[in-house]
Design a protein around this motif. Structure first.
Motif, PDB file in Angstrom:
ATOM      1  N   TYR A   1      47.293 -32.222   2.535  1.00 46.10           N
ATOM      2  CA  TYR A   1      47.716 -30.847   2.813  1.00 46.10           C
ATOM      3  C   TYR A   1      47.476 -30.478   4.282  1.00 46.10           C
ATOM      4  O   TYR A   1      48.287 -29.760   4.890  1.00 46.10           O
ATOM      5  CB  TYR A   1      46.999 -29.877   1.885  1.00 46.10           C
ATOM      6  CG  TYR A   1      47.385 -30.054   0.434  1.00 46.10           C
ATOM      7  CD1 TYR A   1      48.719 -30.041   0.040  1.00 46.10           C
ATOM      8  CD2 TYR A   1      46.422 -30.248  -0.545  1.00 46.10           C
ATOM      9  CE1 TYR A   1      49.080 -30.216  -1.284  1.00 46.10           C
ATOM     10  CE2 TYR A   1      46.778 -30.423  -1.882  1.00 46.10           C
ATOM     11  CZ  TYR A   1      48.107 -30.404  -2.241  1.00 46.10           C
ATOM     12  OH  TYR A   1      48.468 -30.584  -3.552  1.00 46.10           O
ATOM     13  N   LEU A   2      46.372 -30.968   4.855  1.00 42.01           N
ATOM     14  CA  LEU A   2      46.138 -30.740   6.284  1.00 42.01           C
ATOM     15  C   LEU A   2      47.264 -31.335   7.115  1.00 42.01           C
ATOM     16  O   LEU A   2      47.746 -30.718   8.082  1.00 42.01           O
ATOM     17  CB  LEU A   2      44.801 -31.349   6.702  1.00 42.01           C
ATOM     18  CG  LEU A   2      43.529 -30.573   6.359  1.00 42.01           C
ATOM     19  CD1 LEU A   2      42.303 -31.424   6.662  1.00 42.01           C
ATOM     20  CD2 LEU A   2      43.465 -29.264   7.149  1.00 42.01           C
ATOM     21  N   GLU A   3      47.698 -32.519   6.731  1.00 40.06           N
ATOM     22  CA  GLU A   3      48.785 -33.193   7.449  1.00 40.06           C
ATOM     23  C   GLU A   3      50.091 -32.411   7.312  1.00 40.06           C
ATOM     24  O   GLU A   3      50.843 -32.259   8.282  1.00 40.06           O
ATOM     25  CB  GLU A   3      48.946 -34.617   6.897  1.00 40.06           C
ATOM     26  CG  GLU A   3      49.645 -35.574   7.835  1.00 40.06           C
ATOM     27  CD  GLU A   3      49.621 -37.003   7.320  1.00 40.06           C
ATOM     28  OE1 GLU A   3      49.715 -37.190   6.087  1.00 40.06           O
ATOM     29  OE2 GLU A   3      49.494 -37.925   8.131  1.00 40.06           O
TER      30      GLU A   3
ATOM     31  N   ASP B   1      49.917 -29.254   9.400  1.00 37.99           N
ATOM     32  CA  ASP B   1      49.950 -29.601  10.814  1.00 37.99           C
ATOM     33  C   ASP B   1      51.379 -29.929  11.251  1.00 37.99           C
ATOM     34  O   ASP B   1      51.822 -29.511  12.332  1.00 37.99           O
ATOM     35  CB  ASP B   1      49.023 -30.803  11.070  1.00 37.99           C
ATOM     36  CG  ASP B   1      48.776 -31.037  12.540  1.00 37.99           C
ATOM     37  OD1 ASP B   1      48.300 -30.113  13.230  1.00 37.99           O
ATOM     38  OD2 ASP B   1      49.064 -32.152  13.032  1.00 37.99           O
ATOM     39  N   LYS B   2      52.106 -30.663  10.417  1.00 36.42           N
ATOM     40  CA  LYS B   2      53.505 -30.976  10.729  1.00 36.42           C
ATOM     41  C   LYS B   2      54.343 -29.706  10.779  1.00 36.42           C
ATOM     42  O   LYS B   2      55.195 -29.541  11.666  1.00 36.42           O
ATOM     43  CB  LYS B   2      54.071 -31.941   9.686  1.00 36.42           C
ATOM     44  CG  LYS B   2      53.523 -33.362   9.775  1.00 36.42           C
ATOM     45  CD  LYS B   2      54.112 -34.233   8.667  1.00 36.42           C
ATOM     46  CE  LYS B   2      53.564 -35.642   8.733  1.00 36.42           C
ATOM     47  NZ  LYS B   2      54.077 -36.486   7.612  1.00 36.42           N
TER      48      LYS B   2
ATOM     49  N   ARG C   1      66.019 -27.075   7.547  1.00 36.32           N
ATOM     50  CA  ARG C   1      66.104 -28.151   8.540  1.00 36.32           C
ATOM     51  C   ARG C   1      64.800 -28.920   8.678  1.00 36.32           C
ATOM     52  O   ARG C   1      64.699 -29.820   9.482  1.00 36.32           O
ATOM     53  CB  ARG C   1      66.500 -27.554   9.890  1.00 36.32           C
ATOM     54  CG  ARG C   1      67.966 -27.165   9.963  1.00 36.32           C
ATOM     55  CD  ARG C   1      68.243 -26.370  11.236  1.00 36.32           C
ATOM     56  NE  ARG C   1      67.758 -24.995  11.099  1.00 36.32           N
ATOM     57  CZ  ARG C   1      67.816 -24.106  12.095  1.00 36.32           C
ATOM     58  NH1 ARG C   1      68.299 -24.451  13.270  1.00 36.32           N
ATOM     59  NH2 ARG C   1      67.380 -22.875  11.910  1.00 36.32           N
ATOM     60  N   SER C   2      63.784 -28.564   7.923  1.00 32.07           N
ATOM     61  CA  SER C   2      62.490 -29.227   8.026  1.00 32.07           C
ATOM     62  C   SER C   2      62.456 -30.454   7.124  1.00 32.07           C
ATOM     63  O   SER C   2      62.931 -30.404   5.987  1.00 32.07           O
ATOM     64  CB  SER C   2      61.360 -28.277   7.639  1.00 32.07           C
ATOM     65  OG  SER C   2      60.142 -28.967   7.574  1.00 32.07           O
TER      66      SER C   2
ATOM     67  N   TRP D   1      49.060 -18.449  10.306  1.00 31.28           N
ATOM     68  CA  TRP D   1      48.710 -18.662   8.903  1.00 31.28           C
ATOM     69  C   TRP D   1      48.637 -20.151   8.578  1.00 31.28           C
ATOM     70  O   TRP D   1      47.895 -20.545   7.660  1.00 31.28           O
ATOM     71  CB  TRP D   1      49.708 -17.940   8.003  1.00 31.28           C
ATOM     72  CG  TRP D   1      49.543 -16.457   8.136  1.00 31.28           C
ATOM     73  CD1 TRP D   1      50.253 -15.612   8.937  1.00 31.28           C
ATOM     74  CD2 TRP D   1      48.551 -15.670   7.489  1.00 31.28           C
ATOM     75  NE1 TRP D   1      49.777 -14.333   8.842  1.00 31.28           N
ATOM     76  CE2 TRP D   1      48.727 -14.325   7.946  1.00 31.28           C
ATOM     77  CE3 TRP D   1      47.542 -15.926   6.569  1.00 31.28           C
ATOM     78  CZ2 TRP D   1      47.932 -13.286   7.513  1.00 31.28           C
ATOM     79  CZ3 TRP D   1      46.750 -14.891   6.134  1.00 31.28           C
ATOM     80  CH2 TRP D   1      46.935 -13.590   6.602  1.00 31.28           C
ATOM     81  N   CYS D   2      49.391 -20.962   9.302  1.00 29.75           N
ATOM     82  CA  CYS D   2      49.217 -22.419   9.175  1.00 29.75           C
ATOM     83  C   CYS D   2      47.811 -22.814   9.638  1.00 29.75           C
ATOM     84  O   CYS D   2      47.123 -23.609   8.973  1.00 29.75           O
ATOM     85  CB  CYS D   2      50.264 -23.156  10.009  1.00 29.75           C
ATOM     86  SG  CYS D   2      51.929 -23.123   9.340  1.00 29.75           S
TER      87      CYS D   2
END
Length: 665
Positions: A365-367, A370-371, A387-388, A439-440
């Motif tokens: 989830y951290l990854e 972060d992405k 588009r993600s 918020w990320c």
């Protein structure tokens, strides 16, 4: 005149280490500026005041400096790791910029091994490195300071830490015997015991001083990287420091020692006198013994940092890299049990804790967040994140299940996640744009907080039932002692006379397999009462200084893209070669090695694995092949003809890694 410092962006000192000379110098200068009658503030407050301009300028300037030299020739090296600034200072001329930069990366590595993914959050790392309880802070800082002192001593005196590769004891029969014992008896019995409290032994290895006698990994275990293994050896040495002098060895063992290339005579030592066996009691800690007064000063400074040793039965939580079939996961929690068999011989057990699956979920989830944050910074968003490449609906579903699986008191994560969903997925929300970036960051902080609570905070207050029982550890200790008791004295001397040289004119060599992170070299002992292949005392010390200088020189050339170096220095001729082979031993064509910037991470394997990146670079043109990378450093007498030197180098390169000479790992 040495100092290491970790500081927050607000110039708060999170950790510091300094030698006696630096502390005295700073306090004298600060005392002059104080008004009469005022006492000196705490040393860390002085450091915070002195370094504040540097820290603030680094956090505000877009293109900040990485090193500078003051008018009094003090060298400063700085590096920003996430939200923390690491600073190294040298004022006595003993260290160059490269040395200071290496120390910063090693400090960062040890912090990661101690705190894991908490290092990804500056606020949480501040709480770990600088606890409010001053006694707890003093214990933590002294432990981390002692790790740095141990690393410095090893790097100054141990070839394996000079080249940053693990050195193995060369005795195939004994090594294979020990590996078989670890596999079929020790690990099997430990993992089948009801006293293991849910922990599973993944790795077990035996160290003789810093050399690896035997290493076994269970079938469920990931490969232990050379970087992690070297860090664990530092921690083991810090707990049970080696005595580098061999005056306590029986002369029969020392005289009867043979090289590791052929069959060796089994030797059963005489029973040790009771006075000798009791010389290192339970309450005493063996220390390094050096003749060099400068090194003795370093040892004295280490004594000032002595802290009460922890309960030997208590494991230390360490965070190591794990390779699963679905990817690489750094900083996964393990428990490290370091059991002393005899002075100089140590058994280390690494266990997988029962809740380790939670750490994998947290990292995933951290990854993901972060992405997403990076894409939002780049301007790739949209109301539905179409588009993600991240499937946010899938992440949303999994995150909901993950939060439900946690205990009810994790309300803060639930609240932040609810607010994130409201802003990202609801029609009234702002959607996936730059407004979602804070918020990320908040979600990443909360995930690191869950990780901290499960693997750091809870581990400190865990009940004794959450680890291998003391009785089980004692039985493991007794089993290995019984197996090695007849080899004990032999192993201690063998660690100092690991391999001999049969090449006339060859003074010394170091050969390193960078694919496995292992090295072979004759011993370089400088103790007066210890004889190595180069003699003892001043002669060995002179050669040692030459070898250390050669390694520094070759690293500078490697940084500039050179894979071959030959040079003459007085009465000696030095050679360095780096080359690649496939799994059949066929030498592959050389390539242009990338040129590195002056402020690039240090070349090595402990703090930054330069060679794994070099192998990936080379593998681009050799896909499908198992490529290996080797290094060879040699020191010859200058009178030896060049063609003989090259012949020696070819013979060393072809013979040293033959399976018949080395144990199967």
């Amino acid at each position: 005149m040495k100092c290491l410092l970790i500081a927050s962006e607000s110039a708060e000192v999170l950790f510091h280490w300094s030698d006696r000379e630096y502390r005295q110098s700073i306090q004298e200068k600060y005392g002059v500026s104080q008004e009469e009658g005022e006492g000196l503030p705490a040393f860390e407050d002085i450091l915070s005041t002195l370094f504040a301009p540097i820290i603030i300028s680094c956090s505000t300037l877009e293109d900040s400096y990485t090193s500078f030299t003051t008018e009094n020739n003090h060298i400063y090296v700085l590096h920003q790791f996430d939200e923390c600034l690491y600073i190294a200072v040298n004022g006595d001329g003993e260290e160059k910029e490269d040395d200071l930069r290496r120390k910063l990366y090693v400090l960062k590595k040890m912090v990661e091994v101690m705190f894991g993914m908490v290092t990804l959050s500056g606020n949480l790392l501040r709480k770990e490195l600088r606890p409010q309880d001053t006694e707890q802070r003093a214990r933590l800082w002294k432990y981390l300071q002692s790790l740095l002192d141990t690393y410095s001593l090893l790097r100054e005196n141990d070839q394996s830490f000079l080249v940053e590769a693990v050195e193995r004891l060369i005795h195939p029969q004994l090594c294979e015997l020990c590996i078989e014992f670890l596999e079929r008896r020790l690990v099997q019995q430990l993992n089948s015991s009801v006293e293991r409290a849910g922990e599973e032994v993944l790795h077990a290895f035996v160290l003789v001083h810093t050399k690896l006698l035997a290493f076994y990994s269970s079938r469920n275990a990931s490969i232990l990287t050379p970087s992690d293994l070297l860090a664990l050896i530092v921690m083991a040495q810090n707990m049970y420091p080696s005595n580098v002098d061999l005056d306590d060895m029986s002369p029969e063992v020392s005289n009867g020692l043979t090289s590791g290339s052929g069959p060796e005579t089994f030797y059963t030592p005489e029973p040790s006198p009771s006075s000798r066996s009791s010389s290192t009691g339970r309450g005493e800690t063996p220390v390094f013994q050096f003749v060099d007064p400068e090194i003795q000063m370093a040892e004295d400074s280490l004594h000032t940092l002595e802290i009460n040793p922890p309960d030997p039965a208590s494991p230390r939580r360490v965070f190591l890299e794990v390779l699963h079939k679905d990817g690489l996961y750094p900083m996964m929690p393990h428990s490290m049990y370091c059991l002393s068999l005899w002075p100089g011989i140590t058994l280390v057990l690494l266990t997988k804790i029962s809740s380790s699956a939670l750490a994998i979920s947290v990292y995933k989830y951290l990854e993901d967040f972060d992405k997403l944050e990076k894409r939002l910074h780049e301007g790739h968003g949209g109301p539905a994140s179409a588009r993600s490449p991240l499937n946010m609906q899938d992440i949303r579903s999994k995150m909901d299940k993950f939060i439900k699986s946690l205990e009810p008191h994790d309300l803060q994560l639930q609240n932040v996640w609810a607010e994130f969903k409201s802003r990202a997925f609801s029609r009234a929300g702002s959607g996936f744009n730059k407004d979602l970036i804070p918020w990320c960051k908040n979600m990443k902080t909360q995930l690191c907080g869950i990780y901290r609570q499960c693997f750091l905070t809870d581990s400190l207050s865990a009940d004794v039932t959450h680890r291998l029982s003391a009785g089980l550890q004692e039985r493991a200790q007794a089993m290995v002692r019984e197996k090695l008791v007849d080899w004990k004295d032999f192993l201690l001397v063998k660690s100092k006379r690991n391999i001999t040289m049969d090449f006339p004119g060859l003074v010394h060599f170091i050969c390193v397999d960078r694919a496995t992170g292992q090295m072979i070299a004759p011993s370089l002992s400088i103790a007066e009462r210890t004889t190595s292949e180069l003699g003892k005392g001043p002669v060995a010390n002179y050669i040692k200084n030459k070898v250390w200088a050669l390694v520094r020189t070759t690293r500078r050339y490697l940084q500039k893209g050179y894979s071959t170096v030959t040079l003459r220095d007085g009465d000696f001729y030095f050679c360095y070669f780096l080359w690649f082979e496939n799994e059949t031993g066929y030498k592959l064509q050389p390539v242009d090695i990338p040129v590195l910037a002056d402020d690039s991470p240090p070349i090595g394997m402990l703090a930054y694995d330069y060679y794994s990146r070099l192998l990936k670079y080379y593998n681009k043109n050799h896909k499908g092949e198992n490529v290996k990378c080797y290094e060879l450093l040699t020191v010859h007498l200058g009178v030896i003809p060049t063609e003989i030197i090259l012949q020696h180098c070819r013979q060393l390169a072809s013979k040293l890694w033959e399976p018949s000479r080395n144990p199967l790992l």
